[in-house]
Design a protein around this motif. Structure first.
Motif, PDB file in Angstrom:
ATOM      1  N   TYR B  14      25.425  80.648 -57.520  1.00  0.00           N
ATOM      2  CA  TYR B  14      25.196  81.683 -56.791  1.00  0.00           C
ATOM      3  C   TYR B  14      23.997  82.459 -57.121  1.00  0.00           C
ATOM      4  O   TYR B  14      23.486  82.915 -56.447  1.00  0.00           O
ATOM      5  CB  TYR B  14      26.823  82.608 -56.727  1.00  0.00           C
ATOM      6  CG  TYR B  14      27.625  82.203 -55.715  1.00  0.00           C
ATOM      7  CD1 TYR B  14      27.849  81.003 -55.553  1.00  0.00           C
ATOM      8  CD2 TYR B  14      28.360  83.391 -55.124  1.00  0.00           C
ATOM      9  CE1 TYR B  14      28.977  80.692 -54.502  1.00  0.00           C
ATOM     10  CE2 TYR B  14      29.507  82.971 -54.297  1.00  0.00           C
ATOM     11  CZ  TYR B  14      29.464  81.581 -53.851  1.00  0.00           C
ATOM     12  OH  TYR B  14      30.574  81.455 -52.847  1.00  0.00           O
ATOM     13  N   TYR B 201      24.421  95.569 -56.104  1.00  0.00           N
ATOM     14  CA  TYR B 201      25.036  95.890 -54.611  1.00  0.00           C
ATOM     15  C   TYR B 201      24.323  97.092 -53.944  1.00  0.00           C
ATOM     16  O   TYR B 201      24.125  97.070 -52.990  1.00  0.00           O
ATOM     17  CB  TYR B 201      26.722  96.070 -54.843  1.00  0.00           C
ATOM     18  CG  TYR B 201      27.378  94.948 -54.976  1.00  0.00           C
ATOM     19  CD1 TYR B 201      27.333  93.756 -54.422  1.00  0.00           C
ATOM     20  CD2 TYR B 201      28.360  94.810 -55.961  1.00  0.00           C
ATOM     21  CE1 TYR B 201      27.922  92.517 -54.396  1.00  0.00           C
ATOM     22  CE2 TYR B 201      29.322  93.688 -56.047  1.00  0.00           C
ATOM     23  CZ  TYR B 201      28.826  92.492 -55.371  1.00  0.00           C
ATOM     24  OH  TYR B 201      29.674  91.223 -55.472  1.00  0.00           O
ATOM     25  N   LEU B 208      19.841  97.643 -46.672  1.00  0.00           N
ATOM     26  CA  LEU B 208      20.732  97.491 -45.452  1.00  0.00           C
ATOM     27  C   LEU B 208      20.450  99.045 -44.635  1.00  0.00           C
ATOM     28  O   LEU B 208      20.428  98.892 -43.448  1.00  0.00           O
ATOM     29  CB  LEU B 208      22.055  97.045 -45.575  1.00  0.00           C
ATOM     30  CG  LEU B 208      22.695  96.589 -44.410  1.00  0.00           C
ATOM     31  CD1 LEU B 208      22.183  95.515 -43.470  1.00  0.00           C
ATOM     32  CD2 LEU B 208      24.117  96.096 -44.662  1.00  0.00           C
ATOM     33  N   GLY B 249      14.904  91.083 -37.974  1.00  0.00           N
ATOM     34  CA  GLY B 249      16.303  91.075 -38.423  1.00  0.00           C
ATOM     35  C   GLY B 249      16.510  89.953 -39.310  1.00  0.00           C
ATOM     36  O   GLY B 249      17.518  90.121 -40.234  1.00  0.00           O
ATOM     37  N   LEU B 250      16.055  88.908 -39.257  1.00  0.00           N
ATOM     38  CA  LEU B 250      16.399  87.689 -39.860  1.00  0.00           C
ATOM     39  C   LEU B 250      15.897  88.222 -41.401  1.00  0.00           C
ATOM     40  O   LEU B 250      16.532  87.695 -42.400  1.00  0.00           O
ATOM     41  CB  LEU B 250      15.450  86.357 -39.578  1.00  0.00           C
ATOM     42  CG  LEU B 250      15.920  85.539 -38.625  1.00  0.00           C
ATOM     43  CD1 LEU B 250      15.215  84.254 -38.352  1.00  0.00           C
ATOM     44  CD2 LEU B 250      17.273  84.949 -38.955  1.00  0.00           C
ATOM     45  N   ILE B 252      15.866  91.081 -42.918  1.00  0.00           N
ATOM     46  CA  ILE B 252      16.838  91.992 -43.476  1.00  0.00           C
ATOM     47  C   ILE B 252      17.920  91.242 -43.971  1.00  0.00           C
ATOM     48  O   ILE B 252      18.510  91.223 -45.014  1.00  0.00           O
ATOM     49  CB  ILE B 252      17.118  93.079 -42.452  1.00  0.00           C
ATOM     50  CG1 ILE B 252      16.043  93.838 -42.108  1.00  0.00           C
ATOM     51  CG2 ILE B 252      18.287  93.864 -43.087  1.00  0.00           C
ATOM     52  CD1 ILE B 252      16.666  94.926 -40.635  1.00  0.00           C
ATOM     53  N   SER B 253      18.394  90.293 -43.246  1.00  0.00           N
ATOM     54  CA  SER B 253      19.785  89.518 -43.519  1.00  0.00           C
ATOM     55  C   SER B 253      19.476  88.669 -44.718  1.00  0.00           C
ATOM     56  O   SER B 253      20.188  88.618 -45.639  1.00  0.00           O
ATOM     57  CB  SER B 253      20.025  88.679 -42.336  1.00  0.00           C
ATOM     58  OG  SER B 253      20.105  89.229 -41.181  1.00  0.00           O
ATOM     59  N   VAL B 256      19.211  91.094 -47.785  1.00  0.00           N
ATOM     60  CA  VAL B 256      20.651  91.597 -48.295  1.00  0.00           C
ATOM     61  C   VAL B 256      21.584  90.563 -48.466  1.00  0.00           C
ATOM     62  O   VAL B 256      22.081  90.664 -49.816  1.00  0.00           O
ATOM     63  CB  VAL B 256      21.175  92.194 -47.011  1.00  0.00           C
ATOM     64  CG1 VAL B 256      22.485  92.694 -47.578  1.00  0.00           C
ATOM     65  CG2 VAL B 256      20.235  93.314 -46.667  1.00  0.00           C
ATOM     66  N   LEU B 257      21.359  89.288 -47.898  1.00  0.00           N
ATOM     67  CA  LEU B 257      22.345  88.105 -48.391  1.00  0.00           C
ATOM     68  C   LEU B 257      21.919  87.845 -49.783  1.00  0.00           C
ATOM     69  O   LEU B 257      22.697  87.381 -50.693  1.00  0.00           O
ATOM     70  CB  LEU B 257      22.057  86.910 -47.266  1.00  0.00           C
ATOM     71  CG  LEU B 257      22.964  86.076 -47.686  1.00  0.00           C
ATOM     72  CD1 LEU B 257      24.505  86.345 -47.612  1.00  0.00           C
ATOM     73  CD2 LEU B 257      22.621  84.524 -46.586  1.00  0.00           C
ATOM     74  N   ASP B 260      23.377  90.056 -52.295  1.00  0.00           N
ATOM     75  CA  ASP B 260      24.805  90.047 -52.358  1.00  0.00           C
ATOM     76  C   ASP B 260      25.197  88.675 -53.221  1.00  0.00           C
ATOM     77  O   ASP B 260      26.331  88.844 -53.918  1.00  0.00           O
ATOM     78  CB  ASP B 260      25.536  89.926 -50.962  1.00  0.00           C
ATOM     79  CG  ASP B 260      25.506  91.470 -50.407  1.00  0.00           C
ATOM     80  OD1 ASP B 260      25.741  92.338 -51.297  1.00  0.00           O
ATOM     81  OD2 ASP B 260      25.648  91.631 -49.085  1.00  0.00           O
ATOM     82  N   LEU B 261      24.517  87.686 -52.814  1.00  0.00           N
ATOM     83  CA  LEU B 261      24.914  86.378 -53.599  1.00  0.00           C
ATOM     84  C   LEU B 261      24.524  86.641 -54.989  1.00  0.00           C
ATOM     85  O   LEU B 261      25.585  86.353 -56.092  1.00  0.00           O
ATOM     86  CB  LEU B 261      23.872  85.466 -53.140  1.00  0.00           C
ATOM     87  CG  LEU B 261      24.381  84.398 -51.834  1.00  0.00           C
ATOM     88  CD1 LEU B 261      22.952  83.638 -51.638  1.00  0.00           C
ATOM     89  CD2 LEU B 261      25.396  83.575 -52.062  1.00  0.00           C
ATOM     90  N   ASP B 264      27.472  88.791 -56.400  1.00  0.00           N
ATOM     91  CA  ASP B 264      28.629  87.974 -56.640  1.00  0.00           C
ATOM     92  C   ASP B 264      28.576  87.114 -57.702  1.00  0.00           C
ATOM     93  O   ASP B 264      29.713  87.114 -58.464  1.00  0.00           O
ATOM     94  CB  ASP B 264      29.104  87.183 -55.016  1.00  0.00           C
ATOM     95  CG  ASP B 264      29.810  88.277 -54.065  1.00  0.00           C
ATOM     96  OD1 ASP B 264      29.524  89.309 -54.433  1.00  0.00           O
ATOM     97  OD2 ASP B 264      30.199  87.629 -53.164  1.00  0.00           O
TER      98      ASP B 264
END
Lengths: 300, 278
Positions: B14, B201, B208, B249-250, B252-253, B256-257, B260-261, B264
């Motif tokens: 991760y 986070y 975001l 948009g891609l 940003i995702s 953020v992804l 987040d990974l 986690d």
């Protein structure tokens, strides 16, 4: 605290509502008389006490730009936002809880990623972007859903209103299902490690029965907390979605009132949403105590 | 031992994926301006709504600006805002949290403020604050930092309280060590892991929410490129020029992804309780 904050912070805001309303080239006398009639020339502390007194009677003041009482403006906007919140919560619970449980079931195996990754993606992808793409795909191209707008229940009936909110609700649901999946996973895993389940395992009860019968029952309280929390935060998250789908809800009102520097309405919506937020959190706690006698015991 | 190794492996996967994805974004934003000949603000009406191709790699928008270079600058702004918000709310949150756990008198005041701010839903608070302060990068940073510092303060306070209850802190107190010594020698190292996770986070959420603010028009103002603002601009042209909103948009995702990974992974690695139990 909330109330004091709502009042003073908003008044520090640069930009003058009267100027916004009358335009930049309005004559000085007109500006002065309007400021006076709105009570904006009084010292802040006096404005605050007057406002606080009215607040106790649910009177948030009169909207500067629309001339209507702020409270009734807010009440008009509650219906779509609430309906949207309920719909979104239902969808996110229906997707999120199974996702969480499945990832517990596959915990430690590579297949776990099949269920945790979608949850992560749902948290990370900006909802306004998916919303626009979905509108284009599902509403404009194949006419499955209406593109935007909202039909009030009183006039058009519940089914029409729900149909309008289906796609926004879906997006809101997807946006929050990751959080629900995550919490379901964490709390269920925590319980799976308890000694009594170790005993159950030693007694030869199947892993599936342990998960679905014993563990889930005990993580119910924390799942309820998440559902309550996500319903409350959906009312906030709806701000963006409402803006995109042009739904006349609370979020929409917040944005327009900020852009118009409409103090009473901003304060009103802020307080209203926060009070609802707090009430929902309280109800969640009560419900939790009901399903989990241990919590009730602790409170007593 | 075997399960422990397995967990380590997975956790590292991760974290490594998160770092790899972030590095790609970072390289993209540093190399991008060097290889692209376009100016993010330069309009070229003749070239408006050009599809992605060999000249304009991500196409052009409604006034003929190159989407690729605007995305690059948007990433820069997003990352700067994310880092600064994470740092500011991390530092203020730590100071507030530690002093709340340490000094009972300040605890009442600080935690009241923290609870008060947390009573507001975060997004709404950020939108209202950004609306109040006015648009612009500095104000977004202030608005987001105010919205996020309470969460960090709360995490830090709870972690600090846990450390304060341990015997080694007690013995340090008995030995007459000063508060500053105890804070720096014992407390900060021991609260580092939950703090780092929370800051990661916060970084993700700040990016975001910056995009949400810019999308709604209370964030970064046009013509400065921002990922959220670009999605908002491209909305009206989605059927003729979908690339204007697709790429920002891609991205940003993606950012953020990856954060987040990372978060986690870090959480699983740094939380000793979870590691031992699994």
């Amino acid at each position: 605290m909330v109330i004091i904050f709502s009042f003073f912070v908003i008044h520090i805001m640069p930009g003058d509502p009267v100027r916004t309303l009358l335009g930049d080239r309005a004559p000085a006398e007109q500006v002065a008389s309007m400021t006076k009639s709105l009570g904006l020339d009084q010292p802040l502390v006096i404005q605050f006490t007057v406002w606080l007194k009215n607040l106790l009677h649910c009177d948030f003041g009169t909207s500067i730009s629309l001339g209507e009482p702020a409270f009734s403006l807010i009440l008009q906007r509650v219906e779509p936002t609430f309906l949207l919140g309920i719909l979104g919560t239902l969808i996110s619970v229906m997707v999120g809880i199974p996702l969480g449980i499945l990832s517990v079931q596959h915990h430690g195996k590579w297949t776990e990623n099949l269920f945790t990754l979608p949850a992560l993606v749902s948290i990370s992808v900006p909802a306004f972007w998916t919303a626009i793409l979905m509108i284009q795909l599902l509403a404009v191209k194949i006419h499955l859903f209406p593109v935007a707008g909202y039909h009030v229940i009183a006039k058009y009936g519940l089914s029409k209103a729900l149909y309008d909110l289906l796609l926004p609700g879906l997006i809101l649901g997807i946006m929050y299902c990751g959080q629900i999946a995550r919490m379901t996973k964490v709390s269920t895993l925590e319980i799976m490690r308890q000694d009594y389940l170790l005993t159950a395992r030693a007694a030869g009860i199947s892993e599936g029965k342990i998960l679905y019968y014993y563990a889930l029952k005990n993580s119910l309280a924390s799942i309820i907390v998440v559902i309550g929390y996500s319903f409350a935060s959906m009312l906030a998250g709806a701000v963006v979605i409402e803006q995109i789908f042009n739904i006349p809800g609370l979020g929409n009102l917040t944005i327009t009132s900020i852009l118009n520097r409409d103090y009473p309405v901003i304060q009103g919506t802020l307080i209203f949403v926060t009070v609802i937020f707090i009430i929902i959190n309280m109800l969640t706690d009560i419900l939790c105590a009901y399903v989990n006698p241990k919590i009730k015991h602790e409170i007593e | 031992m075997h399960t422990l190794l397995k967990i380590r492996e997975k956790t590292n996967a991760y974290i490594l994926t998160g770092i790899a994805l972030l590095t790609i974004v970072f390289m993209f934003s540093t190399i991008g301006p060097l290889v692209s000949a376009f100016d993010p603000l330069l309009t070229a009406p003749a070239m408006r709504l050009t599809a992605p191709g060999s000249v304009h790699w991500m196409g052009t928008d409604d006034v003929g600006r190159d989407v690729f270079i605007r995305v690059i600058y948007g990433i820069k702004i997003s990352l700067i805002i994310g880092v600064v918000v994470a740092l500011i709310s991390g530092i203020t949150g730590t100071i507030a949290g530690v002093s709340a756990a340490y000094y009972p008198i300040t605890s009442k005041v600080i935690m009241r403020i923290v609870d008060g701010i947390m009573a507001f839903p975060t997004i709404i608070l950020a939108i209202v604050l950004a609306g109040i302060l006015g648009a612009g990068m500095r104000n977004i940073i202030i608005a987001l930092s105010i919205s996020y510092f309470p969460m960090i303060a709360r995490v830090v306070r709870n972690a600090t309280a846990e450390v304060l209850a341990t015997e080694y802190v007690e013995s340090a107190e008995v030995l007459g060590k000063s508060n500053t010594y105890i804070i720096f020698r014992y407390i900060l190292p021991n609260i580092a892991s939950p703090l780092i996770v929370q800051i990661t986070y916060t970084f993700a959420m700040a990016i975001l929410n910056e995009s949400i603010l810019s999308f709604l028009g209370v964030g970064i103002q046009i013509p400065t490129p921002s990922l959220g603002g670009m999605v908002s601009d491209g909305r009206n042209y989605i059927s003729t020029a979908p690339w204007i909103i697709t790429f920002p948009g891609l991205v940003i995702s993606w950012i953020v992804l990856s954060l987040d990974l990372l978060g986690d992974g870090l959480r699983e690695m740094l939380d000793p309780r979870r590691r031992r139990a699994s």
